[in-house]
Design a protein around this motif. Structure first.
Motif, short mmCIF file in Angstrom:
data_model
loop_
_atom_site.label_atom_id
_atom_site.label_comp_id
_atom_site.label_asym_id
_atom_site.label_seq_id
_atom_site.Cartn_x
_atom_site.Cartn_y
_atom_site.Cartn_z
N MET A 1 -31.02 0.94 51.24
CA MET A 1 -30.27 2.03 50.77
C MET A 1 -29.66 2.73 52.02
O MET A 1 -30.22 3.09 52.94
N ILE A 2 -28.46 3.11 51.85
CA ILE A 2 -27.95 3.91 52.95
C ILE A 2 -27.75 5.20 52.59
O ILE A 2 -27.51 5.74 51.58
N THR A 3 -28.27 6.09 53.59
CA THR A 3 -28.20 7.64 53.29
C THR A 3 -27.34 8.29 54.60
O THR A 3 -27.26 7.70 55.83
N ILE A 4 -26.27 9.14 53.82
CA ILE A 4 -25.21 9.74 54.63
C ILE A 4 -25.74 11.12 54.69
O ILE A 4 -26.02 11.71 54.00
N ASN A 5 -25.57 11.29 56.21
CA ASN A 5 -26.20 12.80 56.66
C ASN A 5 -24.54 13.58 56.25
O ASN A 5 -23.75 13.38 57.04
N THR B 1 -19.92 13.17 49.98
CA THR B 1 -18.87 12.56 50.74
C THR B 1 -17.46 12.32 49.87
O THR B 1 -16.51 12.40 50.48
#
Length: 73
Positions: A1-5, A65
């Motif tokens: 899973m990609i986590t975006i800051n 985002t």
């Protein structure tokens, strides 16, 4: 899973906003130095300022985002 800051995403968006604003200001900066075009140029510069101020506020208020992408130029 990609986590975006989200903080980093906002910083990237602000950098892109600043770049776009500079591009729009460049021709107006020149026109502002020409006496017979100065008043119209300053009005156009204020419109650009207002546009990017609203964009900055929207980026700062964004929580995802997708919200950031929606306000980008």
């Amino acid at each position: 899973m990609i986590t975006i800051n989200i903080t980093k995403a906002k910083n990237i968006a602000h950098d892109a906003r600043r770049t776009a604003r500079s591009v729009e200001f460049a021709p107006l900066d020149i026109k502002a130095t020409i006496p017979y075009e100065a008043i119209a140029a300053e009005a156009a510069r204020q419109a650009v300022r207002d546009k990017y101020t609203a964009m900055q506020t929207a980026i700062d208020a964004a929580t995802t985002t997708d919200e950031i992408k929606a306000v980008m130029p």
